[in-house]
Design a protein around this motif. Structure first.
Motif, PDB file in Angstrom:
ATOM      1  N   SER A   1      33.350 -46.260 -67.909  1.00  0.00           N
ATOM      2  CA  SER A   1      31.855 -46.348 -68.451  1.00  0.00           C
ATOM      3  C   SER A   1      31.979 -45.518 -69.773  1.00  0.00           C
ATOM      4  CB  SER A   1      31.162 -45.585 -67.208  1.00  0.00           C
ATOM      5  OG  SER A   1      30.928 -46.336 -66.309  1.00  0.00           O
ATOM      6  N   ASP A   2      32.830 -44.698 -70.017  1.00  0.00           N
ATOM      7  CA  ASP A   2      33.071 -44.004 -71.192  1.00  0.00           C
ATOM      8  C   ASP A   2      33.871 -44.587 -72.373  1.00  0.00           C
ATOM      9  OD1 ASP A   2      35.448 -43.924 -69.879  1.00  0.00           O
ATOM     10  OD2 ASP A   2      35.902 -41.664 -70.614  1.00  0.00           O
ATOM     11  N   ARG A   3      34.251 -45.815 -72.059  1.00  0.00           N
ATOM     12  CA  ARG A   3      34.980 -46.641 -73.304  1.00  0.00           C
ATOM     13  C   ARG A   3      33.970 -47.620 -73.831  1.00  0.00           C
ATOM     14  NH1 ARG A   3      40.003 -48.570 -74.891  1.00  0.00           N
ATOM     15  NH2 ARG A   3      41.025 -47.531 -73.268  1.00  0.00           N
ATOM     16  N   ALA A   4      34.175 -47.709 -75.241  1.00  0.00           N
ATOM     17  CA  ALA A   4      33.341 -48.440 -76.104  1.00  0.00           C
ATOM     18  C   ALA A   4      33.319 -50.132 -75.596  1.00  0.00           C
ATOM     19  CB  ALA A   4      33.414 -48.377 -77.596  1.00  0.00           C
ATOM     20  N   PRO A   5      32.153 -50.769 -75.788  1.00  0.00           N
ATOM     21  CA  PRO A   5      32.502 -52.155 -75.921  1.00  0.00           C
ATOM     22  C   PRO A   5      33.366 -52.834 -76.559  1.00  0.00           C
ATOM     23  CG  PRO A   5      30.061 -51.597 -75.808  1.00  0.00           C
ATOM     24  CD  PRO A   5      30.921 -50.478 -76.218  1.00  0.00           C
ATOM     25  N   THR A   6      33.929 -53.891 -76.226  1.00  0.00           N
ATOM     26  CA  THR A   6      34.675 -54.852 -77.127  1.00  0.00           C
ATOM     27  C   THR A   6      33.992 -55.158 -78.339  1.00  0.00           C
ATOM     28  OG1 THR A   6      36.206 -55.387 -75.170  1.00  0.00           O
ATOM     29  CG2 THR A   6      36.076 -56.830 -77.178  1.00  0.00           C
ATOM     30  N   GLY A   7      34.277 -55.112 -79.458  1.00  0.00           N
ATOM     31  CA  GLY A   7      33.581 -55.480 -80.464  1.00  0.00           C
ATOM     32  C   GLY A   7      33.175 -56.873 -80.722  1.00  0.00           C
ATOM     33  N   GLU A   8      31.952 -57.421 -81.132  1.00  0.00           N
ATOM     34  CA  GLU A   8      31.961 -58.873 -81.407  1.00  0.00           C
ATOM     35  C   GLU A   8      33.051 -59.195 -82.571  1.00  0.00           C
ATOM     36  OE1 GLU A   8      29.412 -61.061 -80.787  1.00  0.00           O
ATOM     37  OE2 GLU A   8      28.162 -59.835 -79.609  1.00  0.00           O
ATOM     38  N   ALA A   9      33.324 -58.648 -83.293  1.00  0.00           N
ATOM     39  CA  ALA A   9      34.340 -59.180 -84.418  1.00  0.00           C
ATOM     40  C   ALA A   9      35.477 -59.182 -83.760  1.00  0.00           C
ATOM     41  CB  ALA A   9      34.487 -58.106 -85.691  1.00  0.00           C
ATOM     42  N   PHE A  10      36.099 -58.206 -83.071  1.00  0.00           N
ATOM     43  CA  PHE A  10      37.357 -58.346 -82.352  1.00  0.00           C
ATOM     44  C   PHE A  10      37.451 -59.626 -81.476  1.00  0.00           C
ATOM     45  CE2 PHE A  10      40.214 -57.274 -78.754  1.00  0.00           C
ATOM     46  CZ  PHE A  10      41.437 -57.124 -79.800  1.00  0.00           C
ATOM     47  N   LEU A  11      36.450 -59.870 -80.744  1.00  0.00           N
ATOM     48  CA  LEU A  11      36.456 -61.037 -79.940  1.00  0.00           C
ATOM     49  C   LEU A  11      36.440 -62.358 -80.924  1.00  0.00           C
ATOM     50  CD1 LEU A  11      36.690 -61.928 -77.119  1.00  0.00           C
ATOM     51  CD2 LEU A  11      34.107 -62.403 -77.070  1.00  0.00           C
ATOM     52  N   GLY A  12      35.797 -62.657 -81.738  1.00  0.00           N
ATOM     53  CA  GLY A  12      35.503 -63.568 -82.573  1.00  0.00           C
ATOM     54  C   GLY A  12      36.786 -63.831 -83.485  1.00  0.00           C
ATOM     55  N   THR A  13      37.651 -62.891 -83.516  1.00  0.00           N
ATOM     56  CA  THR A  13      38.786 -63.211 -84.346  1.00  0.00           C
ATOM     57  C   THR A  13      39.889 -63.902 -83.462  1.00  0.00           C
ATOM     58  OG1 THR A  13      38.748 -61.346 -85.750  1.00  0.00           O
ATOM     59  CG2 THR A  13      40.799 -62.091 -85.568  1.00  0.00           C
ATOM     60  N   LEU A  14      39.689 -63.396 -82.040  1.00  0.00           N
ATOM     61  CA  LEU A  14      40.521 -64.009 -81.066  1.00  0.00           C
ATOM     62  C   LEU A  14      40.173 -65.444 -80.868  1.00  0.00           C
ATOM     63  CD1 LEU A  14      40.850 -61.301 -78.279  1.00  0.00           C
ATOM     64  CD2 LEU A  14      42.568 -61.882 -79.939  1.00  0.00           C
ATOM     65  N   LEU A  15      38.841 -65.617 -80.793  1.00  0.00           N
ATOM     66  CA  LEU A  15      38.600 -67.040 -80.646  1.00  0.00           C
ATOM     67  C   LEU A  15      38.682 -67.959 -81.455  1.00  0.00           C
ATOM     68  CD1 LEU A  15      34.842 -65.965 -78.939  1.00  0.00           C
ATOM     69  CD2 LEU A  15      36.838 -66.972 -77.764  1.00  0.00           C
ATOM     70  N   ASP A  16      38.474 -67.601 -82.915  1.00  0.00           N
ATOM     71  CA  ASP A  16      38.981 -68.339 -83.995  1.00  0.00           C
ATOM     72  C   ASP A  16      40.431 -68.640 -83.971  1.00  0.00           C
ATOM     73  OD1 ASP A  16      36.270 -68.115 -84.678  1.00  0.00           O
ATOM     74  OD2 ASP A  16      36.785 -66.648 -86.247  1.00  0.00           O
ATOM     75  N   ARG A  17      41.321 -67.667 -83.654  1.00  0.00           N
ATOM     76  CA  ARG A  17      42.659 -68.107 -83.663  1.00  0.00           C
ATOM     77  C   ARG A  17      42.944 -69.038 -82.640  1.00  0.00           C
ATOM     78  NH1 ARG A  17      46.101 -62.926 -81.740  1.00  0.00           N
ATOM     79  NH2 ARG A  17      44.806 -62.094 -83.223  1.00  0.00           N
ATOM     80  N   PHE A  18      42.466 -69.182 -81.390  1.00  0.00           N
ATOM     81  CA  PHE A  18      43.014 -69.706 -80.586  1.00  0.00           C
ATOM     82  C   PHE A  18      42.447 -71.291 -80.609  1.00  0.00           C
ATOM     83  CE2 PHE A  18      43.461 -65.636 -77.884  1.00  0.00           C
ATOM     84  CZ  PHE A  18      44.678 -65.900 -78.110  1.00  0.00           C
ATOM     85  N   CYS A  19      41.107 -71.140 -81.104  1.00  0.00           N
ATOM     86  CA  CYS A  19      40.501 -72.463 -81.265  1.00  0.00           C
ATOM     87  C   CYS A  19      41.114 -73.357 -82.297  1.00  0.00           C
ATOM     88  CB  CYS A  19      38.807 -72.404 -81.657  1.00  0.00           C
ATOM     89  SG  CYS A  19      37.826 -71.855 -80.374  1.00  0.00           S
TER      90      CYS A  19
END
Length: 343
Positions: A264-282
């Motif tokens: 619960s003390d860890r920051a959420p995964t960033g939108e930009a971080f996930l977006g970079t992954l999604l763009d790469r795999f797509c």
């Protein structure tokens, strides 16, 4: 329905230790626990009672609801429909980021909301008016006897069965489940070390991939990975991508982590971080083949939740606010190409 229902036939392994001297082992999941008299498996709900294995919470419903099928998440199985969801308690993993720990961890279970026999569960599903029953929220693999009993009755009434699972299933369990489950959403949580260190599931990576390879050719399958920034490495996610391509998986959901449980003390995964992954795999899929449909979960960018025709690029399903399915029973509205899924 009495507690501690005895399992017979396909529902599980019964060995009378006093008569045979054999070790009483559970074949529901890859832990293959062999609890001594009065003992329980790692899931906390499979018990050795007088030389017989019992699921101690059979029929004890911890959660039930009518959900959008997209919540499972299933994007290519009756898109836009509702599903009747239910869960008993229990899980065979110890993920520190679990969002449903209050009902997944046996040590934290409270009284059930209700007790339903399989027939009663099917009747409640019928009244819901939904086309599907989803076994979800916790890990159905550890109470698969109840799932199988409900599914065998519900399919006779026209229901389609959904199982949301971590996939840590024995070959014997898959032999029982695949004929009765129409659609699976299966978690691929990480690489080898992730399963060992985070999930406390020895051999989990290899075992879950084996399950994927058995399910993908014969049943509808979508895979989900909860991406934890700072825990999952780029190399690890590349390995998952390659493994899913090899297994013939057509739909992969990459979902943002949000703080929960012991993390619960860890920051959420960033939108930009996930977006970079999604763009790469797509982009990789578009350029030289791969997973035809890669989606982003728990993110604000709705572009990552739309379904595009992999042949001509036409928008086929929009999930901006409500689900708008523009296909003709899964056929692209522009070029007619068939999308993967059940529509």
């Amino acid at each position: 329905m009495a507690r501690g229902r005895e399992l017979t036939g396909i529902e599980g392994l019964i060995v009378n230790e006093e008569m045979t001297g054999a070790v009483l082992a559970c074949d529901f999941c890859l832990h293959r626990c062999a609890p001594g008299p009065g003992g329980v498996g790692r899931c906390g709900v499979r018990r050795n009672e007088s030389g017989r294995l019992r699921t101690t919470l059979y029929g004890e419903i911890q959660a039930c609801a009518v959900d959008p099928i997209e919540k499972k998440p299933l994007f290519h199985f009756y898109p836009g429909s509702a599903t009747f969801s239910l869960a008993l308690g229990g899980c065979n993993f110890a993920c520190p980021f679990c969002q449903n720990g209050a009902i997944a961890f046996s040590s934290r279970l409270g009284p059930p909301r209700v007790r339903w026999s399989p027939g009663e569960a099917v009747e409640v599903w019928r009244r819901s008016g939904t086309p599907t029953i989803s076994f979800t929220y916790t890990e159905p693999g550890v109470w698969q006897d109840y799932l199988l009993d409900v599914a065998s009755l519900a399919r006779k009434e026209g229901a389609r069965i959904v199982m949301v699972t971590n996939g840590y299933l024995t070959p014997e369990a898959l032999d029982r489940l695949i004929p009765l489950v129409d659609a699976f959403n299966l978690d691929l949580k990480g690489g080898r070390a992730f399963y060992e260190d985070r999930c406390r599931a020895p051999g989990g990576f290899r075992g879950v991939l084996a399950a994927l390879k058995l399910i993908a050719p014969v049943r509808h399958l979508e895979v989900t990975t909860l991406v934890i920034q700072g825990v999952h490495t780029a190399d690890e996610l590349e390995e998952l991508f390659s493994c899913l391509v090899s297994a013939g998986v057509s739909v992969w959901h990459l979902s943002r982590f949000f703080p929960a449980g012991a993390m619960s003390d860890r920051a959420p995964t960033g939108e930009a971080f996930l977006g970079t992954l999604l763009d790469r795999f797509c982009q990789r899929t578009a350029s030289r083949g791969g997973i035809p449909f890669v989606y982003g979960g728990n993110c604000r960018n709705l572009e990552y939740q739309r379904t595009w025709c992999p042949c001509c690029g036409t928008l086929c399903i929009d999930r901006a606010s409500s689900v708008a399915d523009y296909t003709s029973r899964g056929g692209c509205p522009s070029c007619g190409a068939r999308l993967y899924g059940v529509f």
